[in-house]
Write an enzyme that holds these catalytic residues in place. Structure first.
Site, PDB file in Angstrom:
ATOM      1  N   VAL A   1       0.769  -1.114  -0.052  1.00 57.06           N
ATOM      2  CA  VAL A   1       0.165  -0.088   0.053  1.00 57.06           C
ATOM      3  C   VAL A   1       0.925   1.131  -0.152  1.00 57.06           C
ATOM      4  O   VAL A   1       1.468   1.842   1.126  1.00 57.06           O
ATOM      5  CB  VAL A   1      -1.054   0.132   1.178  1.00 57.06           C
ATOM      6  CG1 VAL A   1      -1.989   1.178   1.224  1.00 57.06           C
ATOM      7  CG2 VAL A   1      -1.853  -1.290   1.304  1.00 57.06           C
TER       8      VAL A   1
ATOM      9  N   ILE B   1       5.355   4.784   1.935  1.00 47.94           N
ATOM     10  CA  ILE B   1       4.587   5.434   3.028  1.00 47.94           C
ATOM     11  C   ILE B   1       4.047   4.383   4.019  1.00 47.94           C
ATOM     12  O   ILE B   1       3.476   3.433   3.708  1.00 47.94           O
ATOM     13  CB  ILE B   1       3.464   6.181   2.567  1.00 47.94           C
ATOM     14  CG1 ILE B   1       3.853   7.166   1.269  1.00 47.94           C
ATOM     15  CG2 ILE B   1       2.777   6.845   3.732  1.00 47.94           C
ATOM     16  CD1 ILE B   1       2.598   7.841   0.797  1.00 47.94           C
TER      17      ILE B   1
ATOM     18  N   LYS C   1      -5.668  -1.511  -2.675  1.00 53.72           N
ATOM     19  CA  LYS C   1      -4.938  -0.541  -1.404  1.00 53.72           C
ATOM     20  C   LYS C   1      -6.169  -0.184  -0.675  1.00 53.72           C
ATOM     21  O   LYS C   1      -5.929  -0.080   0.600  1.00 53.72           O
ATOM     22  CB  LYS C   1      -4.189   0.453  -2.019  1.00 53.72           C
ATOM     23  CG  LYS C   1      -2.879  -0.055  -2.608  1.00 53.72           C
ATOM     24  CD  LYS C   1      -2.068   0.783  -3.860  1.00 53.72           C
ATOM     25  CE  LYS C   1      -1.018   0.232  -4.354  1.00 53.72           C
ATOM     26  NZ  LYS C   1      -0.227   1.114  -5.572  1.00 53.72           N
TER      27      LYS C   1
END
Ligand SMILES: NC(=O)c1ccc[n+]([C@@H]2O[C@H](COP(=O)([O-])OP(=O)(O)OC[C@H]3O[C@@H](n4cnc5c(N)ncnc54)[C@H](OP(=O)(O)O)[C@@H]3O)[C@@H](O)[C@H]2O)c1
Length: 412
Positions: free
Chosen positions: A121, A125, A194
């Protein structure tokens, strides 16, 4: 020193191998690598390479598996076999995780063996861990963002350089951001996977891909971008998961975003995740969403975490939220259409503005999500653009209240 069995030696797998060397990390090393194609030249010793997955799965020396292959069916076979044998796994495969998350959670619990998938995902990050760790006691109102670097790169090129969609896509392909068949990215499916994963951690709900309305960027034309430019808006492909009164809705659509929106300034292949927490308010996480080293870095962090005993909590139980029915969800949209039959077929709740000339026709107003779902094929076949105007869906009953107050009438 722990032994890693690595599946896949492509963009992510080789990146992870190199990053492990560069980092001088001394707690783990690659013991074996499984790949598919025996005819490919490899930049590592042939002694490390094998084509037989059992050489990792049945090897007692393996302490941990990193799964970085591009085949979701085979990836599920590998990951589920590993968990059943008590071997912890790190995976980068968003499609595999999104399609099988409930079963993967069950396997983790049953065999007391962790699976981490931060790289699946938004690349570098650390958003899965953030949602999983930070929000157990704070209800999340929404998660939205830019989850796909390829589409954001294409949209940035169209807006900044006035390229048309085909030119921008070609540029993305030359630079290696877009696949030869780009439909998973530009059609919004990659973003949907995601969103499905984040939804499970944030709301305890696992959407099926068919339950997430997905409309891509491939239908957008220069007229849509001019509409945006005139109002100082930018177009983004935005996956959104909203909780409204303990009911959750998820969709992926292009959206006009204003300067006030944190997504306005996210350019090129970058990603962003905007979490709206009930107490903490809006938090925006940005960074590189894909690419060899950004993704490999996420995999590397997960490996370290697994060796330190980390696992996901899945803090929200399945019973806390329910899926909202699409007929109850009202969206504020811009619809550009070419054929009059589209306008006739699509029923708006109310229309705010309509524009018609020979080559450019659009209508703006409120429409139910169900109406978009029912007409998705027609909209795609007729090359119509559907772009969100507001970042917040409303429930039908809320719209009725607003209509009463403002006495807005259909004018179209
Ligand atoms: N690329 C990114 O920026 C990125 C970002 C986030 C997540 N991901 C995810 O990471 C995964 C890997 O992506 P990638 O970009 O690294 O793909 P890739 O460059 O195409 O590499 C895929 C690798 O998987 C191997 N492979 C395929 N099927 C296999 C099988 N049945 N058994 C063993 N090995 C097999 C291939 O072997 P050969 O070398 O023999 O062909 C190749 O080494 C995908 O799930 C992708 O969605 C990628």
């Amino acid at each position: 020193m722990k032994n890693i069995g690595l599946f896949g030696f492509g963009c992510v797998g080789e990146g992870f191998y190199r990053l492990l060397q560069l980092s001088h990390y001394s707690d783990a090393r690659i013991h074996r690598i499984v790949v598919k194609n025996p005819l490919k030249n490899r930049s590592v010793s042939s002694e490390l390479i094998t084509y037989n997955k059992e050489e990792i799965l049945s090897d007692d020396k393996i302490d941990l598996i990193v799964e970085a292959i591009d085949d979701d069916v085979e990836a599920f076979e590998i990951v589920s076999s590993a968990l059943k044998r008590g071997i912890p796994v790190v995976s980068a495969n968003k499609k595999m995780v999104a399609l099988h998350l409930d079963e993967l959670i069950r396997l983790q619990r049953r065999y007391k063996t962790p699976l981490l998938y931060e790289a699946a995902v938004c690349g570098a990050i650390p958003v899965v861990q953030t949602v999983d760790d930070q929000f157990e006691f704070e209800p999340i109102n929404s998660i939205r963002g830019i989850f796909n670097g390829t589409t954001n790169y294409i949209l940035s090129r169209i807006q900044d350089e006035r390229l048309d969609y085909e030119q921008a896509l070609k540029q993305a392909q030359i630079l290696g951001f877009a696949e030869t068949d780009p439909i998973s990215d530009v059609g919004g499916f990659d973003s949907a996977y995601k969103a499905i994963i984040l939804s499970r951690h944030a709301f305890g709900l696992s959407f099926l891909p068919s339950e997430v309305f997905t409309y891509g960027i491939q239908m957008l034309t220069s007229d849509d971008f001019e509409f945006a430019q005139k109002q100082n808006l930018r177009v983004r492909l935005v996956p959104s998961v909203f909780a409204i009164e303990n009911r959750v809705v998820a969709f992926v659509m292009p959206q006009f975003v204003s300067e006030k929106d944190p997504l306005f300034r996210i350019e090129n292949e970058n990603n962003a995740v905007v979490i709206d927490g009930t107490y903490s308010g809006i938090q925006t996480y940005t960074g590189r969403g894909a690419g060899s080293y950004p993704t490999a870095f996420s995999v590397f962090s997960d490996v370290r975490k697994i060796l330190e005993g980390k696992r996901y909590h899945y803090p929200i139980t399945e019973a806390t939220y329910l899926q909202e029915k699409p007929e109850n969800v009202i969206l504020d949209v811009y619809l550009r259409y070419t054929e009059t039959m589209v306008k006739r077929a699509i029923k708006f709740e109310f229309v705010r503005e309509g524009f018609v000339d020979e080559n450019y026709r659009y209508v703006t107003g409120s429409i139910s999500l169900q109406e978009l779902i029912d007409n998705r094929e027609l909209l795609i076949e007729t090359n119509s653009s559907v772009i969100l105007l507001s970042d917040k869906p409303l429930l039908r009953k809320q719209v009725k209240r607003t209509l009463k107050q403002d006495a807005v009438l259909s004018v179209f």
